[in-house]
Design a protein around this motif. Structure first.
Motif, PDB file in Angstrom:
ATOM      1  N   ARG A   1     -25.344  42.303 -13.923  1.00 35.10           N
ATOM      2  CA  ARG A   1     -26.743  41.882 -13.891  1.00 35.10           C
ATOM      3  C   ARG A   1     -26.941  40.623 -14.728  1.00 35.10           C
ATOM      4  O   ARG A   1     -27.731  39.757 -14.375  1.00 35.10           O
ATOM      5  CB  ARG A   1     -27.651  43.005 -14.377  1.00 35.10           C
ATOM      6  N   ALA A   2     -26.207  40.495 -15.833  1.00 28.68           N
ATOM      7  CA  ALA A   2     -26.302  39.277 -16.657  1.00 28.68           C
ATOM      8  C   ALA A   2     -25.811  38.069 -15.865  1.00 28.68           C
ATOM      9  O   ALA A   2     -26.418  36.995 -15.907  1.00 28.68           O
ATOM     10  CB  ALA A   2     -25.512  39.444 -17.946  1.00 28.68           C
ATOM     11  N   VAL A   3     -24.714  38.246 -15.128  1.00 28.80           N
ATOM     12  CA  VAL A   3     -24.194  37.161 -14.289  1.00 28.80           C
ATOM     13  C   VAL A   3     -25.238  36.781 -13.240  1.00 28.80           C
ATOM     14  O   VAL A   3     -25.521  35.601 -13.017  1.00 28.80           O
ATOM     15  CB  VAL A   3     -22.853  37.563 -13.623  1.00 28.80           C
ATOM     16  N   GLN A   4     -25.840  37.770 -12.596  1.00 27.88           N
ATOM     17  CA  GLN A   4     -26.859  37.511 -11.590  1.00 27.88           C
ATOM     18  C   GLN A   4     -28.058  36.786 -12.199  1.00 27.88           C
ATOM     19  O   GLN A   4     -28.618  35.863 -11.595  1.00 27.88           O
ATOM     20  CB  GLN A   4     -27.314  38.824 -10.941  1.00 27.88           C
ATOM     21  N   MET A   5     -28.431  37.187 -13.418  1.00 30.41           N
ATOM     22  CA  MET A   5     -29.568  36.552 -14.086  1.00 30.41           C
ATOM     23  C   MET A   5     -29.270  35.081 -14.371  1.00 30.41           C
ATOM     24  O   MET A   5     -30.063  34.203 -14.032  1.00 30.41           O
ATOM     25  CB  MET A   5     -29.883  37.270 -15.403  1.00 30.41           C
ATOM     26  N   TYR A   6     -28.111  34.805 -14.980  1.00 30.85           N
ATOM     27  CA  TYR A   6     -27.778  33.416 -15.292  1.00 30.85           C
ATOM     28  C   TYR A   6     -27.622  32.576 -14.036  1.00 30.85           C
ATOM     29  O   TYR A   6     -28.071  31.431 -13.989  1.00 30.85           O
ATOM     30  CB  TYR A   6     -26.518  33.333 -16.167  1.00 30.85           C
ATOM     31  N   ASN A   7     -26.999  33.127 -13.008  1.00 31.41           N
ATOM     32  CA  ASN A   7     -26.846  32.367 -11.766  1.00 31.41           C
ATOM     33  C   ASN A   7     -28.205  32.064 -11.136  1.00 31.41           C
ATOM     34  O   ASN A   7     -28.422  30.972 -10.608  1.00 31.41           O
ATOM     35  CB  ASN A   7     -25.945  33.105 -10.781  1.00 31.41           C
ATOM     36  N   GLY A   8     -29.132  33.007 -11.217  1.00 29.27           N
ATOM     37  CA  GLY A   8     -30.478  32.769 -10.705  1.00 29.27           C
ATOM     38  C   GLY A   8     -31.202  31.686 -11.500  1.00 29.27           C
ATOM     39  O   GLY A   8     -31.873  30.828 -10.925  1.00 29.27           O
ATOM     40  N   LEU A   9     -31.055  31.714 -12.821  1.00 23.86           N
ATOM     41  CA  LEU A   9     -31.671  30.686 -13.667  1.00 23.86           C
ATOM     42  C   LEU A   9     -31.085  29.314 -13.361  1.00 23.86           C
ATOM     43  O   LEU A   9     -31.810  28.323 -13.256  1.00 23.86           O
ATOM     44  CB  LEU A   9     -31.482  31.017 -15.145  1.00 23.86           C
ATOM     45  N   ILE A  10     -29.767  29.268 -13.236  1.00 29.85           N
ATOM     46  CA  ILE A  10     -29.100  27.996 -12.931  1.00 29.85           C
ATOM     47  C   ILE A  10     -29.586  27.463 -11.586  1.00 29.85           C
ATOM     48  O   ILE A  10     -29.915  26.286 -11.446  1.00 29.85           O
ATOM     49  CB  ILE A  10     -27.567  28.170 -12.962  1.00 29.85           C
ATOM     50  N   THR A  11     -29.662  28.347 -10.600  1.00 29.84           N
ATOM     51  CA  THR A  11     -30.117  27.945  -9.265  1.00 29.84           C
ATOM     52  C   THR A  11     -31.538  27.379  -9.324  1.00 29.84           C
ATOM     53  O   THR A  11     -31.842  26.373  -8.675  1.00 29.84           O
ATOM     54  CB  THR A  11     -30.050  29.135  -8.288  1.00 29.84           C
ATOM     55  N   ALA A  12     -32.391  28.007 -10.118  1.00 28.77           N
ATOM     56  CA  ALA A  12     -33.781  27.559 -10.211  1.00 28.77           C
ATOM     57  C   ALA A  12     -33.935  26.267 -11.014  1.00 28.77           C
ATOM     58  O   ALA A  12     -34.841  25.479 -10.737  1.00 28.77           O
ATOM     59  CB  ALA A  12     -34.638  28.660 -10.844  1.00 28.77           C
ATOM     60  N   LEU A  13     -33.068  26.048 -11.995  1.00 33.28           N
ATOM     61  CA  LEU A  13     -33.280  24.935 -12.925  1.00 33.28           C
ATOM     62  C   LEU A  13     -32.465  23.675 -12.638  1.00 33.28           C
ATOM     63  O   LEU A  13     -32.880  22.588 -13.016  1.00 33.28           O
ATOM     64  CB  LEU A  13     -33.011  25.401 -14.357  1.00 33.28           C
ATOM     65  N   VAL A  14     -31.303  23.797 -12.009  1.00 36.80           N
ATOM     66  CA  VAL A  14     -30.474  22.609 -11.790  1.00 36.80           C
ATOM     67  C   VAL A  14     -31.100  21.723 -10.714  1.00 36.80           C
ATOM     68  O   VAL A  14     -31.336  22.160  -9.595  1.00 36.80           O
ATOM     69  CB  VAL A  14     -29.028  22.993 -11.387  1.00 36.80           C
TER      70      VAL A  14
END
Length: 131
Positions: free
Chosen positions: A43-56
């Motif tokens: 879930r932590a990996v999914q959270m960070y990947n979602g944040l990266i997707t939204a912010l990059v």
């Protein structure tokens, strides 16, 4: 407006949206991509990947930007191809957004804000005696 940050690879950079530019839809997408059935680490990996997707917004890497990857916007396809040190640097850069997307304390932070919320009869923190 985005801000450019260095990554671990010499000369590599990433441009991120300002955390204050995140919208409710971004929050819904990130939280929705997290699977309740997964382990805490997954879930932590999914959270960070979602944040990266939204912010990059852009980067100098020879990979598609996650939100523009050929699969779904929540896909981590291009992130899986990044160098581990660049990925770790990117996670550190988006970490401040965790508190925005997953607020720990929905209560007002200041005494003045709390009093204002209590004075509002429609507020969930409204005075219990007033009911």
């Amino acid at each position: 407006m985005g801000q450019r940050h260095p990554l671990a690879t010499e000369g590599a950079w990433v441009e991120l949206r300002d955390v204050d530019e995140l919208r409710a839809g971004d929050q819904m997408d990130i939280q929705g991509a997290m699977d309740d059935e997964e382990s805490v680490n997954r879930r932590a990996v999914q959270m960070y990947n979602g944040l990266i997707t939204a912010l990059v917004m852009s980067w100098s890497l020879p990979l598609p930007i996650p939100s523009q990857a050929p699969d779904t916007p929540q896909s981590a396809g291009s992130l899986r191809l990044m160098g581990i040190k660049d990925y770790a640097a990117l996670k550190r850069l988006v970490a401040p957004a965790v508190e925005v997307v997953f607020p720990a304390d929905p209560e007002p932070k200041t005494a003045e804000a709390l009093e204002t919320a209590k004075a509002d009869p429609g507020s969930p923190t409204g005075d219990a005696d007033a009911s």
